[in-house]
Design a protein around this motif. Structure first.
Motif, mmCIF file in Angstrom:
data_model
loop_
_atom_site.group_PDB
_atom_site.id
_atom_site.type_symbol
_atom_site.label_atom_id
_atom_site.label_comp_id
_atom_site.label_asym_id
_atom_site.label_seq_id
_atom_site.Cartn_x
_atom_site.Cartn_y
_atom_site.Cartn_z
ATOM 1 N N LEU A 17 6.267 -15.298 0.327
ATOM 2 C CA LEU A 17 5.088 -14.520 0.715
ATOM 3 C C LEU A 17 4.952 -13.290 -0.184
ATOM 4 C CD1 LEU A 17 3.007 -14.741 2.980
ATOM 5 C CD2 LEU A 17 4.351 -13.152 4.280
ATOM 6 N N LEU B 80 1.944 -12.246 -2.712
ATOM 7 C CA LEU B 80 1.231 -10.970 -2.699
ATOM 8 C C LEU B 80 1.254 -10.324 -4.072
ATOM 9 C CD1 LEU B 80 2.304 -9.483 0.699
ATOM 10 C CD2 LEU B 80 0.007 -9.946 -0.072
ATOM 11 N N PHE C 181 2.310 -0.592 0.971
ATOM 12 C CA PHE C 181 1.806 -0.511 2.343
ATOM 13 C C PHE C 181 1.751 -1.892 2.985
ATOM 14 C CE2 PHE C 181 -1.724 -0.606 5.372
ATOM 15 C CZ PHE C 181 -1.291 0.366 6.255
ATOM 16 N N ILE C 182 1.242 -2.878 2.219
ATOM 17 C CA ILE C 182 1.139 -4.220 2.791
ATOM 18 C C ILE C 182 2.524 -4.793 3.063
ATOM 19 C CG2 ILE C 182 0.378 -6.564 2.313
ATOM 20 C CD1 ILE C 182 -1.863 -4.785 3.058
ATOM 21 N N LEU C 183 3.468 -4.508 2.153
ATOM 22 C CA LEU C 183 4.833 -4.973 2.393
ATOM 23 C C LEU C 183 5.365 -4.388 3.701
ATOM 24 C CD1 LEU C 183 6.454 -4.771 -1.133
ATOM 25 C CD2 LEU C 183 5.849 -6.796 0.159
ATOM 26 N N PRO D 292 -2.586 3.533 -7.049
ATOM 27 C CA PRO D 292 -2.942 3.096 -5.701
ATOM 28 C C PRO D 292 -2.710 1.603 -5.475
ATOM 29 C CG PRO D 292 -4.606 4.572 -6.491
ATOM 30 C CD PRO D 292 -3.661 4.356 -7.636
ATOM 31 N N ASP D 293 -2.905 0.773 -6.517
ATOM 32 C CA ASP D 293 -2.627 -0.658 -6.374
ATOM 33 C C ASP D 293 -1.178 -0.864 -5.955
ATOM 34 O OD1 ASP D 293 -5.105 -0.827 -7.343
ATOM 35 O OD2 ASP D 293 -4.628 -2.026 -9.117
ATOM 36 N N LEU E 34 3.740 -6.096 6.540
ATOM 37 C CA LEU E 34 4.321 -7.423 6.748
ATOM 38 C C LEU E 34 5.700 -7.307 7.386
ATOM 39 C CD1 LEU E 34 3.393 -9.447 3.578
ATOM 40 C CD2 LEU E 34 2.484 -9.658 5.872
ATOM 41 N N THR F 41 -1.872 -8.985 -6.627
ATOM 42 C CA THR F 41 -2.092 -7.697 -7.290
ATOM 43 C C THR F 41 -1.976 -7.786 -8.797
ATOM 44 O OG1 THR F 41 0.220 -7.251 -6.914
ATOM 45 C CG2 THR F 41 -1.341 -6.119 -5.488
ATOM 46 N N SER G 203 -0.558 0.490 -2.482
ATOM 47 C CA SER G 203 -1.125 -0.348 -1.425
ATOM 48 C C SER G 203 -0.288 -1.602 -1.265
ATOM 49 C CB SER G 203 -2.584 -0.685 -1.723
ATOM 50 O OG SER G 203 -2.651 -1.571 -2.793
ATOM 51 N N ALA G 204 0.316 -2.062 -2.367
ATOM 52 C CA ALA G 204 1.251 -3.181 -2.235
ATOM 53 C C ALA G 204 2.407 -2.773 -1.334
ATOM 54 C CB ALA G 204 1.756 -3.603 -3.610
ATOM 55 N N GLY H 105 -3.042 -9.373 4.043
ATOM 56 C CA GLY H 105 -2.334 -8.965 5.255
ATOM 57 C C GLY H 105 -3.002 -9.579 6.479
ATOM 58 N N ILE I 247 -10.277 7.258 -5.921
ATOM 59 C CA ILE I 247 -9.544 6.232 -5.173
ATOM 60 C C ILE I 247 -10.366 5.739 -3.987
ATOM 61 C CG2 ILE I 247 -7.533 5.890 -3.690
ATOM 62 C CD1 ILE I 247 -6.029 7.710 -5.653
ATOM 63 N N ARG J 271 -2.337 -8.420 -12.575
ATOM 64 C CA ARG J 271 -3.524 -8.698 -13.377
ATOM 65 C C ARG J 271 -3.224 -9.534 -14.611
ATOM 66 N NH1 ARG J 271 -7.552 -4.371 -12.225
ATOM 67 N NH2 ARG J 271 -6.660 -3.319 -10.461
ATOM 68 N N MET K 285 -5.269 -7.057 -1.082
ATOM 69 C CA MET K 285 -3.998 -7.007 -0.364
ATOM 70 C C MET K 285 -4.232 -6.902 1.135
ATOM 71 S SD MET K 285 -1.301 -6.853 -2.322
ATOM 72 C CE MET K 285 -0.052 -5.735 -1.808
ATOM 73 N N THR L 115 -2.145 -13.194 6.823
ATOM 74 C CA THR L 115 -0.814 -13.409 7.382
ATOM 75 C C THR L 115 -0.852 -13.284 8.893
ATOM 76 O OG1 THR L 115 -0.072 -12.270 5.414
ATOM 77 C CG2 THR L 115 1.587 -12.798 7.045
ATOM 78 N N PRO M 12 -7.595 -4.978 -6.166
ATOM 79 C CA PRO M 12 -6.317 -5.361 -5.556
ATOM 80 C C PRO M 12 -6.031 -4.740 -4.178
ATOM 81 C CG PRO M 12 -6.019 -4.983 -7.877
ATOM 82 C CD PRO M 12 -7.429 -4.614 -7.568
ATOM 83 N N PRO M 13 -6.254 -3.427 -3.951
ATOM 84 C CA PRO M 13 -5.927 -2.919 -2.610
ATOM 85 C C PRO M 13 -6.667 -3.658 -1.503
ATOM 86 C CG PRO M 13 -6.236 -1.102 -4.102
ATOM 87 C CD PRO M 13 -6.636 -2.321 -4.845
#
Lengths: 222, 314, 682
Positions: A21, A25, B300-302, B293-294, B305, A29, B297-298, A109, C601, A31, A105, A112, A101-102
């Motif tokens: 997983l 993810l 954050f998602i981790l 931020p990318d 999860l 993100t 945010s990764a 989430g 942002i 590129r 993501m 999931t 990407p944010p």
């Protein structure tokens, strides 16, 4: 099979599924195209690890075979083939997703969570790895999402392969021994053919449009 | 009070002494990995000593806040160091605050440092402050969520309690929620300590720097305090990560024998994590500011999860 | 015990009345009006403070007063007030802030001498305090609504006090409309309650929700949420708040942001916890979501604003959101039948309510002093004030640290309680909805960090570095009474931060009244200085302990200095300016520049617009003149309110056909309505 073993195996499988997983993810993100291909190889490696673990703890030799096939096919051959394709047609490294990407993501989430909700009724069957069904659904959903989110034909192939990884995981988590070997082999073979066709197609698309942006395909309408 | 006094003194000394060494080790290893010789691992101590002895130049525009900030920063980080379990599950200040107080105190130090960046009226300082506050703001949810995850498992925000719970689980390292929270916190660590994908600790006077820009106007004794605080903050965050996720070898109490054994384990774990940091720093290029931020945010998602997986694999 | 608080309360009310009358009567003699009206308000606030503390500390939990002589004058309206613990708590807020503000106003109002009528300001100020006090202690729905409207009207007059400025008039109109939409919702809500109870008394409303049908209860929930939400400024009903609060005189802004919006919180607490009975799950979830969204959006918009007072007004929206998170969690625990956790979450919310009143009051007073001294609220024209007004700067810094929820001040304590209740909520409730706790906790963390960033900007740009304009350079320190008002609030912030254990017992009667439990003993760990979250294992914190440790550790850096650095000299020099000779104020970072990374942002929300026009002769790098323009979209105005406005205007145009203007037509309308009504009764 005694109980501590079962627990250990269960932990191991869950851990590997989680890693799958996480890799998925990262692909969302990431590129860079080549990195994406490498990530796919890593994900497949984890998948074959899960298959091997299931085979070991269930003493099911044909699942070993599947593990080996995954290792050979998806960890070694397909990534090599894709990398060669990328190099050969010399396409741009960075791919431009539709959604940044944010946000992507966050969507993943959500997938999931959805996967978890859908899989809840199946989670208590007591099979080894049955609790990874949610992850499997999430992987399939994310694979689809990646296919939509990416513009290049080649990245769509990659996304399709990821979705297939999810399907494979689902097969392992739902039944005790994975799908029947024949079905599994069939799926694998289909995929391989699809890869070949797409590889040629990508080549052709580029030859025609000097780009592999699938958006250009709408020019075929004439 | 005596039973509490010795651990307090011991941990204070440990935080103060170990922090520059850790920074030195990371710098040295990084150089080695890049085929350079690198400064000796003791270099940060010499630097601190040199800064302490040097004359100080204060900006004419700076106010009292500029002079107060090094002290606020130093003390807040040092107190955090006393709240984090290092050798024993029982940190000296365990009643005075847990995970939330740690985050709060680090934020306090950062708040003052950012103000001090603005104080001397230099454009660099303002830029550093602005970026530091931005990045810490978007790193905060990931950090809080991953701390929440481990705190929920332990039923407590008390760091000692969290470590104790994790140490009690035999196969905690196989637990996916731990793994995910670890990954999230590791990314946050890189952001908070100004490591390569986010900030470059080795540059001065480049437009992409963050921390160095903020402290540009500091010199002499104040600079020593700030540099020391930065290395202590790094030590504290790394300690937090290694001891929460890999509590192996941590002592249950403060007896001399178990503390000595714990010290060996502790240093070993820190070195392993430093190795990971060095590896990440060497193999990655610094991200553009607006790609950070990318990454976060990764994280954050981790962390999300990690939280979800406490249900997911029941 | 009943006699003392009753006496004090009566004195308070009369004090405000006298203050208002004195301001009006002496309006021609400015100094006298200033002294009398604000002096009277000071004394009255002191009385209110005493009454509320006595009520919360003492055993006499509630008592009521009725004024019969007024009842004979106005039929149907019962002028009765009751001081129960919830009322007393909000009375404490209005009185403590009122005290500090009144002291501050002595000095502040001098700035109006010769320009406007200080007496009128004093009169309305007193009337506003009186009306707010009545709102908090009214004992029946009728009287509550009358006070509510009185409060809204006086606030309107104070918002438009400097009515020469079009900005103030526009804000006033917006406030007036929004406020009345809110009041309409509240009236409808009370009508629903009236239908179920058959009376207007608040005592009769107690736990009324159990006797109402589910549909009506939900309708009442939503109506009150909208009605009180407008006053509290929850997103998306907040648009009037950042317009109205900054344009009022600063002492009034502090009152508006500190207390008046809390009347919305009071209303919500009163209705949800006292009247509507055991809530369904979705009420709490709604409140938690609304709170999280308000908090986040409030702070994001605050970051983008460079008007010092409007920035503070946006922060009020943020803090209302944080308060609502506590209340929402409390409702969820009440649904899950966890009175202890419910009490902790409620205390978290209410603790933040009083904290916000204190530090927001402090910050508005500081902003007022800055505006007084530098004649501008625009941060881009300020700077360097820490050297020109050091005490104001110091107090503002305390407020900034407190509002950024940094230890060891009071904002940290209440947010710590909020975090703890969210955290424990996860373990205490079942089902998937509990995921909302950690997610809103993460949002709260984001909010807190952004608030810190915002106050680095607000304090750093306003007070530090070089002054950016001539006015800022000529600024002077505020007058002693203004400083005294600020000092009072700063001390209160420090006290509530360092000594939560001494303050928490005041909540006992309140939680006892609303939830039937007293938890100050569980929250205050034995030993006196450690705050625990319902148990030592679940988490502890001690702001006082942290402070004392810091004092104990201070010798370390000092010793370093003495051992190594004694010989080192300390000199003042120029800030490094990349080799240029001078460092001009233009080279500093601006507020706009400071918040730019966040603007980019979060560009999906702000939709920033930016235009650069440069005139150059030979190379674009050497521009002769440059014009830079940047602004963000006001999302809610553009996406919700303007379409709504257009719709209403369109509909009204169609309705105009009905307005024929002839008498016969109107008579026909009336006649037809009458006929319809008669037929309906058949």
């Amino acid at each position: 099979m005694n109980l501590p073993d079962f627990q250990l195996a269960s932990h191991l499988i869950v851990l590997l599924a989680t890693l799958m997983l996480v890799v998925q993810l990262l692909m969302v993100t990431q590129r860079m195209l080549i990195t994406n291909i490498r990530l796919f190889a890593v994900q497949s490696l984890f998948l074959s690890g899960i298959a091997a673990a299931v085979a070991f703890f269930h003493h099911a030799p044909h699942v070993y075979f599947m593990a080996a096939l995954t290792l050979a096919g998806k960890v070694v051959v397909l990534p090599w083939f894709l990398k060669r394709l990328v190099r050969k047609i010399g396409i741009e490294q960075e791919m431009h997703p539709w959604i940044n990407p944010p946000t992507a993501m966050l969507l993943c989430g959500g997938f999931t969570l959805l996967g978890y909700l859908v899989a809840r009724p199946f989670a208590d069957t007591g099979n080894l790895g049955s609790n990874t069904f949610g992850v499997a659904i999430a992987l399939v959903l994310m694979g689809f999402f990646l296919m939509i989110n990416r513009r290049r034909a080649i990245t769509q192939v990659l996304a399709l392969l990821c979705a297939e990884n999810g399907l494979f995981l689902a097969a392992i988590s739902l039944t005790t021994y994975g799908m029947p070997l024949v079905v599994e082999l069939g799926v694998f073979f289909d995929l391989f053919i699809a890869m070949m066709v797409l590889g040629i197609l990508v080549y052709r698309i580029r030859a025609t449009f000097a780009s592999i942006d699938v958006d250009r395909l709408n020019q075929l309408k004439g | 009070m005596t039973p509490l006094l010795i651990p307090t003194l011991a941990q204070t000394a440990l935080v103060l002494v170990l922090a520059p060494l850790l920074a030195g080790v990371i710098k040295n290893w990084k150089a080695k990995l890049q085929n350079r010789r690198g400064p000796p691992v003791w270099q940060p101590y010499f630097d601190l000593l040199k800064f302490l002895r040097k004359d100080m130049v204060l900006s004419e525009h700076a106010s009292w806040l500029f002079s107060a900030t090094p002290y606020v920063l130093f003390l807040s980080v040092l107190i955090v160091g006393l709240m984090v379990p290092m050798l024993s599950e029982q940190p000296p200040l365990k009643w005075f605050g847990g995970a939330l107080a740690v985050i709060g105190l680090l934020a306090l130090g950062r708040f003052f440092l950012a103000l001090a960046g603005l104080d001397p009226a230099s454009a660099f300082g303002g830029m550093g402050s602005s970026r530091e506050m931005t990045i810490s703001a978007i790193a905060e949810p990931a950090m809080m969520l991953s701390i929440f995850t481990v705190a929920i498992t332990a039923g407590s925000t008390n760091l000692g309690q969290i470590v104790h719970t994790v140490a009690g689980q035999s196969s905690a390292f196989l637990n996916p929620s731990h793994l995910l929270a670890f990954a999230a916190l590791f990314i946050v660590l890189l952001a908070e300590t100004g490591r390569v994908p986010v900030d470059n600790p080795a540059t001065h006077l480049e437009l992409r720097m963050i921390h160095e820009a903020m402290v540009l106007e500091y010199s002499g004794r104040y600079l020593a305090l700030i540099e020391w605080s930065a290395s202590m903050k790094q030590l504290v965050l790394m300690t937090l990560i290694v001891n929460i996720f890999f509590p192996a070898g941590i002592a249950a109490d403060w007896s001399a024998a178990s503390a000595g054994r714990a010290l060996l384990f502790f240093v070993g774990k820190l070195l392993l994590l430093s190795g990971a940091v060095v590896l990440v720093e060497t193999t990655n290029a610094k991200l553009r500011l607006f790609r950070v931020p990318d990454l976060l945010s990764a994280a954050f998602i981790l962390a999300a999860l990690a939280l979800l997986s406490t249900f997911l694999f029941k | 015990m009943e006699g003392l608080p009753m006496l004090l309360l009566t004195l308070t009310l009369w004090g405000y009345v006298i203050g208002a009358l004195a301001g009006l009567l002496c309006w021609q003699r400015e100094k006298l009006a200033n002294l009398l009206s604000f002096g009277s308000a000071t004394l009255a606030a002191l009385g209110g403070l005493g009454a509320s503390v006595v009520c919360l500390v003492g055993d006499a939990t509630s008592f009521s007063i009725r004024w019969d002589f007024l009842e004979s004058a106005v039929p149907y309206l019962k002028f009765s007030v009751r001081l129960d613990p919830l009322s007393a708590f909000f009375l404490l807020i209005v009185s403590s802030l009122g005290l500090a503000l009144s002291i501050y106003s002595f000095g502040y109002a001098r700035g109006f001498y010769g320009r406007t009528k200080v007496g009128v300001l004093g009169a309305f100020y007193n009337a506003l305090l009186l009306a707010t006090t009545f709102v908090f202690i009214a004992d029946n729905a009728f009287f509550f609504l009358v006070s509510w409207e009185l409060m809204a009207m006086t606030a309107y007059f104070l918002v438009t006090f400097e009515h020469e400025q079009p900005e103030a008039r526009h804000a006033g109109v917006l406030y007036f409309i929004m406020s009345h939409i809110g009041t309409g919702c509240i009236i409808l809500g009370f009508l629903l309650l009236f239908q179920a109870s058959g009376g207007y008394g608040f005592i009769g409303f107690h736990a009324l929700g159990e006797r109402m049908s589910a549909g009506r209860r939900d309708a009442a929930f939503l109506l009150f949420l909208a009605g009180f939400g407008v006053k509290a400024g929850i997103v998306p009903l907040h648009i009037w708040l950042p317009a109205a609060h900054p344009v009022a005189p600063s002492n009034v802004s502090a009152l508006l942001s500190g207390v008046i919006i809390k009347s919305g919180i009071y209303g919500l607490t009163r209705v949800y916890f006292d009247f509507l009975g055991t809530p369904p799950l979705w009420w709490g979830v709604t409140l938690l979501v609304v709170g999280s969204v308000s908090a986040l959006l409030g702070v994001l918009y605050a970051l983008m604003d460079h008007d010092l007072k409007r920035l503070l007004a946006y922060h009020s929206i943020e803090n209302i959101g944080i308060i609502l998170m506590g209340l929402g969690a409390a409702l969820m625990f009440q649904h899950a039948n966890h009175p202890l956790l419910g009490a902790m979450a409620l205390i978290a919310g209410l603790y933040h309510t009083i904290n916000h009143a204190l530090f927001k009051g402090l910050l508005f007073l500081g902003a007022g002093a800055v505006q007084h001294a530098a004649h501008t609220r625009n941060m881009e024209e300020l700077g360097g004030l820490i050297k020109r007004m050091p005490r104001t700067a110091f107090f503002f810094l305390i407020g900034a640290v407190a509002i950024s929820a940094l230890p060891p001040l009071n904002g940290f304590v209440s947010e710590w309680l909020t975090y703890q209740s969210l955290l424990q909520g996860f373990g205490a409730t079942g089902s998937l909805t509990r995921l909302i706790f950690p997610i809103s906790g993460a949002l709260l963390a984001l909010t807190g960090a952004l608030a810190a960033a915002c106050f680095v900007k607000a304090f750093g740009i306003t007070f530090l570095a070089q002054p950016r304009s001539v006015q800022a350079e000529r600024a002077h320190e505020a007058s002693p009474t203004m400083l005294a008002g600020m000092a009072l609030l700063a001390v209160a912030c420090v006290f509530l931060g360092l000594f939560p254990n001494q303050f928490l017992p005041l909540f006992d009667p309140l939680t006892d009244q609303l939830l039937g439990v007293q938890i100050s003993r569980q929250l205050a760990a034995p030993g006196g200085i450690v705050l625990s979250s319902l148990g030592l294992e679940a988490g502890t914190v001690s702001t006082l302990g942290i402070t004392l440790t810091a004092v104990c550790l201070l010798p370390i850096p000092l010793a370093l200095w003495i051992f190594f650095g004694r010989a080192a000299a300390r000199q003042t020099g120029m800030t490094w300016a990349c080799g240029q000779k001078t460092l001009t104020p233009q080279m500093q970072y601006t507020a706009t520049g400071f918040s730019k990374p966040l603007r980019i942002i979060f560009k999906a929300l702000f939709r920033p617009h930016r235009a650069v026009q440069a005139e150059f002769e030979f190379s674009p790098y050497f521009a002769r003149t440059i014009r830079f323009e940047s602004h963000i979209e006001e999302t809610f105005e553009a996406r919700i309110y303007r379409p709504l406005q257009r719709f209403i205007l369109r509909t009204s145009r169609r309705m105009r056909a009905l307005q024929a203007g002839s008498l016969q037509a109107y008579l026909i309308y009336i006649f037809v309505t009458l006929l319809l009504l008669l037929i309906l009764t058949l």
